[in-house]
Design a protein around this motif. Structure first.
Motif, short mmCIF file in Angstrom:
data_model
loop_
_atom_site.label_atom_id
_atom_site.label_comp_id
_atom_site.label_asym_id
_atom_site.label_seq_id
_atom_site.Cartn_x
_atom_site.Cartn_y
_atom_site.Cartn_z
N MET A 1 0.85 -1.19 0.00
CA MET A 1 0.00 0.00 0.00
C MET A 1 0.89 1.25 0.00
SD MET A 1 -3.09 0.98 2.65
CE MET A 1 -4.12 -0.36 2.08
N THR A 2 0.56 2.25 -0.75
CA THR A 2 1.37 3.46 -0.83
C THR A 2 1.22 4.29 0.43
OG1 THR A 2 -0.41 4.76 -1.78
CG2 THR A 2 0.98 3.54 -3.32
N ARG A 3 2.10 5.27 0.57
CA ARG A 3 2.05 6.13 1.76
C ARG A 3 0.71 6.83 1.88
NH1 ARG A 3 5.40 8.12 5.42
NH2 ARG A 3 5.03 10.21 6.28
N SER A 4 0.17 7.34 0.76
CA SER A 4 -1.12 8.04 0.81
C SER A 4 -2.23 7.11 1.26
CB SER A 4 -1.45 8.63 -0.55
OG SER A 4 -0.53 9.64 -0.89
N ALA A 5 -2.10 5.84 0.91
CA ALA A 5 -3.16 4.89 1.24
C ALA A 5 -3.21 4.55 2.72
CB ALA A 5 -2.99 3.61 0.43
N GLU A 6 -2.17 4.97 3.49
CA GLU A 6 -2.17 4.68 4.91
C GLU A 6 -3.34 5.35 5.63
OE1 GLU A 6 1.62 5.78 6.39
OE2 GLU A 6 2.71 4.26 5.24
N ALA A 7 -3.91 6.40 5.04
CA ALA A 7 -5.07 7.05 5.64
C ALA A 7 -6.33 6.22 5.50
CB ALA A 7 -5.30 8.41 4.98
N PHE A 8 -6.25 5.17 4.71
CA PHE A 8 -7.40 4.33 4.43
C PHE A 8 -7.18 2.93 5.02
CE2 PHE A 8 -7.57 7.79 1.63
CZ PHE A 8 -8.81 7.88 1.05
N ALA A 9 -8.25 2.22 5.28
CA ALA A 9 -8.17 0.84 5.76
C ALA A 9 -8.97 -0.04 4.82
CB ALA A 9 -8.70 0.74 7.18
N LEU A 10 -8.58 -0.06 3.55
CA LEU A 10 -9.35 -0.75 2.53
C LEU A 10 -9.13 -2.26 2.61
CD1 LEU A 10 -8.59 1.65 -0.43
CD2 LEU A 10 -10.66 1.56 0.94
N PRO A 11 -10.19 -3.05 2.51
CA PRO A 11 -10.02 -4.51 2.49
C PRO A 11 -9.37 -4.95 1.19
CG PRO A 11 -12.29 -3.91 2.04
CD PRO A 11 -11.58 -2.65 2.40
N ALA A 12 -8.90 -6.21 1.18
CA ALA A 12 -8.21 -6.72 0.00
C ALA A 12 -9.05 -6.63 -1.25
CB ALA A 12 -7.78 -8.17 0.25
N SER A 13 -10.38 -6.79 -1.11
CA SER A 13 -11.26 -6.74 -2.28
C SER A 13 -11.31 -5.36 -2.91
CB SER A 13 -12.67 -7.17 -1.87
OG SER A 13 -13.17 -6.29 -0.87
N ARG A 14 -10.81 -4.34 -2.17
CA ARG A 14 -10.82 -2.98 -2.69
C ARG A 14 -9.39 -2.48 -2.98
NH1 ARG A 14 -15.19 -4.09 -3.65
NH2 ARG A 14 -17.07 -3.67 -2.43
N ALA A 15 -8.46 -3.40 -3.15
CA ALA A 15 -7.06 -3.03 -3.31
C ALA A 15 -6.84 -2.09 -4.48
CB ALA A 15 -6.21 -4.28 -3.49
N ALA A 16 -7.64 -2.23 -5.53
CA ALA A 16 -7.47 -1.37 -6.71
C ALA A 16 -7.72 0.10 -6.37
CB ALA A 16 -8.42 -1.82 -7.82
N LYS A 17 -8.48 0.34 -5.31
CA LYS A 17 -8.79 1.72 -4.93
C LYS A 17 -7.64 2.39 -4.17
CE LYS A 17 -13.82 1.17 -4.68
NZ LYS A 17 -15.02 1.35 -3.84
N ALA A 18 -6.62 1.62 -3.82
CA ALA A 18 -5.50 2.19 -3.08
C ALA A 18 -4.49 2.88 -3.98
CB ALA A 18 -4.80 1.10 -2.28
N ASP A 19 -4.75 2.93 -5.25
CA ASP A 19 -3.86 3.60 -6.20
C ASP A 19 -3.65 5.05 -5.76
OD1 ASP A 19 -2.85 5.04 -8.43
OD2 ASP A 19 -3.57 3.47 -9.78
N ASP A 20 -2.35 5.45 -5.70
CA ASP A 20 -2.03 6.79 -5.23
C ASP A 20 -2.69 7.89 -6.06
OD1 ASP A 20 -0.75 8.03 -3.19
OD2 ASP A 20 1.03 8.52 -4.35
N SER A 21 -2.88 7.61 -7.34
CA SER A 21 -3.50 8.63 -8.20
C SER A 21 -4.96 8.85 -7.85
CB SER A 21 -3.38 8.21 -9.68
OG SER A 21 -4.14 7.03 -9.91
N LEU A 22 -5.59 7.87 -7.19
CA LEU A 22 -7.00 7.99 -6.82
C LEU A 22 -7.18 8.65 -5.46
CD1 LEU A 22 -8.36 4.49 -7.90
CD2 LEU A 22 -8.78 6.66 -9.03
N ILE A 23 -6.32 8.33 -4.51
CA ILE A 23 -6.58 8.75 -3.13
C ILE A 23 -5.52 9.68 -2.56
CG2 ILE A 23 -7.87 6.65 -2.64
CD1 ILE A 23 -5.43 5.58 -1.19
N GLY A 24 -4.50 10.04 -3.35
CA GLY A 24 -3.43 10.87 -2.82
C GLY A 24 -3.92 12.17 -2.23
N SER A 25 -4.70 12.93 -3.00
CA SER A 25 -5.16 14.22 -2.48
C SER A 25 -6.13 14.06 -1.33
CB SER A 25 -5.82 15.03 -3.61
OG SER A 25 -6.98 14.35 -4.08
#
Length: 712
Positions: A1-25
């Motif tokens: 998981m990227t550094r930006s994704a640390e703010a999130f607790a996404l389950p494995a089924s949602r791993a695609a949503k952890a992309d830094d380009s989606l959740i960085g801001s």
């Protein structure tokens, strides 16, 4: 998981949503919210401490201080309750501007707007935008939170040119998935998933009456609660800072326990929440009215008019003179002098409160007649004369509202004299040996009597306060006179005590008896009433007394009226004096699966062909199960074994196994509530006609996942 994704607790089924380009801001923005929350909590605690230190005891300054404290406490509650989960999501305009929407507004220390309050006009597209009407949006993102961390989020794209890589799109709306989540004994927080049809009603004006008409599962109660918070935020006529506030009325205490956690989560803690029973002290012991014929009689206007006639009878002057012996002569009080004294009380003054005004006027009249004595001595003797007081209290006695209503049921003669429109059969139906064996239908009549008479206990406490205040003023005046006599040059402390209202400031309000305060008496600027289809005429008048402007949000479903509802809403409301009412319909069932509605719809349409049966938006994949009543324990134990969370409800059973997460209630008690599993036992035993059909319909439609019907 990227550094930006640390703010999130996404389950494995949602791993695609952890992309830094989606959740960085988003991650950076949520971190900024954390810091701003820390600063905001410190700021509100400091301001609250300052406000509480203000030494203001009465007048407009005291009122302003109390309003400020109330506002700051409400703000403090929200800031303490939430962390970054204050953020519901964000909207992105077609020009690329991002706005994050929150349960309350939030600003960083440098003035940057981090969250827009969900009730603000700028936040409206977050709820109201649709693909047909995007309201200038290119995209909307909603967060799902758990324990202060994002566990899912989903995007809706309104701009066809927006590339799919710029959004996290789901095959199935996360909103729809959320509808199948396990229930608890508290209403779920659904602010982040308010839909456009619901939002339009929430943001409608509050000047007149608005009816929110919808079948089971359409979110009527959700809309009503959010509307309360919205009106307090947006309408200064209604908000407690500028008006009379909001009263929310639910059908029973179980229902209020279910919903009372919602308003604080919306950023609003100042709504009064009550049942009709809570509005009178006698409601604590009241039981349901057993005979519908008696209920109909007590709901009519005839008995309120009877109470008015009885009270008016105590405002009639004696026909003959009354003679009271005094130390200097006999004082006679003529009928016309009684009439003159009575005129001191306006018609709208409650009887008990008017007693003091009439007494003071009578003393003035009699003092003027006592020419043999100095006026101040004559008045003092008159005011303390037990014989005069006794004569006065026979003419204008203190009345007890509850005892007056009780007397109607035990005295056929009184009832016949005060309600001549009632027949002998009506009077016989109303008679009972214990007049104070209260029923629900007695409560509006007691309330009407209290409105005319006043609360005897409140009157006594107010008079005790006034006597103590007068004594305190007299004591201070004596001290000031002594200081004057001791102050030879007239330039010392006595001069200071003569300035302005200095003597009034010396009075310690805490040393005086507390003044009575009924937080449910009103008047309120707006009243929201749920399950309104069940209210009698007398109950409507009980609410209108608390909201004379008739600014109501009226929530209900004609098809769920246990005693029938053949009229339109406008016709029904016009009967009780609410002649300006708009009707807003909700037709989409977000709660009840299609499998359950397929069973429930025929059950109600057989009795009410034009019932507003809403269309379900989802299927649970679980068919309705039928079986024998003897299977009740087995059904419950199997469900509990398969489900670690959720609530089951048994309706209609004489005996219910004592199992965890299993509630038992009647169909009427279950109104407005929802459960993962509903077990309906002996549906035919719920009765015949409209009442039985409505109870079966209500019972079935409480289910959010599965329905089991057991017969025999």
């Amino acid at each position: 998981m990227t550094r930006s994704a640390e703010a999130f607790a996404l389950p494995a089924s949602r791993a695609a949503k952890a992309d830094d380009s989606l959740i960085g801001s988003d991650a950076a923005h949520l971190a900024a919210i954390d810091q701003a929350l820390f600063d905001a909590r410190d700021d509100v605690e400091r301001r609250l401490a300052d406000a509480r230190r203000l030494e203001t005891d009465e007048g407009q300054d005291a009122m302003d201080r109390d309003i400020l404290v109330h506002h700051l406490v409400a703000r403090q509650t929200v800031l303490r309750r939430f962390t970054r989960d204050l953020c519901l999501g964000k909207i992105v305009s077609s020009a690329g501007e991002e706005l994050y929407i929150g349960r309350t507004g939030l600003v960083a220390s440098d003035g940057t707007r981090l969250l827009i309050d969900w009730r603000a006009p700028a936040a409206e597209p977050f709820f109201a935008a649709t693909h047909q009407t995007p309201m200038g949006l290119s995209m909307r993102r909603r967060f799902r939170w758990q324990s202060g961390r994002v566990v899912d989020y989903w995007d809706e794209v309104f701009d066809a040119e927006l590339r799919e890589t710029d959004a996290a799109l789901d095959d199935q709306s996360a909103f729809i998935r959320s509808l199948g989540a396990s229930r608890s004994d508290r209403m779920r927080d659904v602010l982040g998933t308010i839909q456009a049809d619901q939002d339009a009603i929430i943001r409608a004006g509050g000047r007149d009456a608005l009816v929110v008409d919808g079948g089971p599962g359409t979110g009527k109660t959700v809309v009503a609660l959010h509307r309360a918070a919205y009106l307090l935020y947006s309408d200064t006529r209604i908000s407690q800072r500028g008006g009379g506030g909001v009263l929310f009325v639910g059908p029973n205490d179980r229902y209020l326990s279910y919903v009372d956690d919602v308003l604080p989560s919306l950023g609003e803690g100042s709504v009064r929440i009550a049942t009709l029973r809570r509005m009178t002290p006698e409601g604590v012991e009241a039981l349901p009215e057993a005979d519908p014929r008696v209920s109909a009689l007590k709901g009519s206007i005839a008995l309120e008019r009877a109470i008015e006639r009885i009270v008016a009878g105590y405002r009639r002057a004696p026909d003959d003179e009354i003679v009271v012996p005094m130390s200097w002569a006999d004082i006679d009080i003529q009928p016309e002098e009684w009439e003159q004294a009575f005129e001191a009380a306006d018609d709208g003054t409650p009887h008990n409160e008017a007693q003091h005004l009439v007494w003071e006027e009578l003393l003035d009249i009699l003092t003027a007649k006592a020419r043999e004595m100095p006026p101040h001595l004559a008045r003092r003797e008159l005011a303390t004369h037990s014989g005069l007081r006794a004569a006065f209290e026979k003419v204008w006695p203190m009345l007890d509202p509850a005892r007056l209503v009780a007397a109607l049921w035990t005295s056929p003669t009184l009832l016949k004299r005060s309600a001549p429109e009632l027949s002998a059969d009506d009077i016989a139906l109303l008679r009972r040996t214990d007049g104070a064996a209260w029923t629900d239908d007695d409560l509006p009549l007691i309330d009407a009597a209290r409105d005319l008479i006043g609360d005897p206990e409140a009157t006594r406490r107010r008079r005790a306060h006034d006597r103590a205040l007068a004594a305190e003023r007299e004591r201070i005046e004596t001290v000031v006179e002594y200081l004057h006599d001791s102050d030879e040059d007239g330039e010392g402390v006595s001069l200071m005590l003569d300035a302005g209202d200095m003597q009034e400031r010396l009075i310690d309000p805490g040393a005086l008896p507390a003044l009575p305060y009924d937080e449910l008496a009103g008047p309120f600027a707006h009243v929201i009433v749920d399950e309104a289809q069940e209210l009698t005429d007398a109950e409507w008048r009980m609410l209108i007394r608390r909201c004379p402007s008739k600014s109501f949000t009226i929530v209900g479903d004609r098809a769920q009226a246990r005693h029938g509802f053949a009229q339109s809403w406008q016709e029904r409301l016009a009967e009780v004096g609410i002649r300006r009412a708009e009707v807003a319909g909700l037709t989409i069932n977000y709660r009840t699966p299609a499998e359950v509605m397929a069973e429930a719809a025929p059950a109600i349409r057989e009795a009410i062909p034009d019932a507003n049966v809403p269309a379900s938006v989802r299927e649970s994949g679980v068919p309705v199960r039928r079986g024998a009543a003897a299977e009740l324990r087995t059904v419950l134990e199997e469900w509990l074994a398969d489900h670690e969370q959720g609530i089951a409800c048994v309706i209609g059973a004489a005996e219910v196994p004592d199992l965890p997460r299993v509630a038992a209630m009647t169909a009427a008690e279950s109104k407005g509530l929802e459960f993962d599993l509903v077990v309906l036992v002996d549906p035919d035993g719920l009765g015949d006609g409209i009442t039985g059909a409505v109870d079966r319909y209500v019972a079935m439609t409480r289910a959010t996942e599965r329905l089991v019907i057991l017969e025999g």
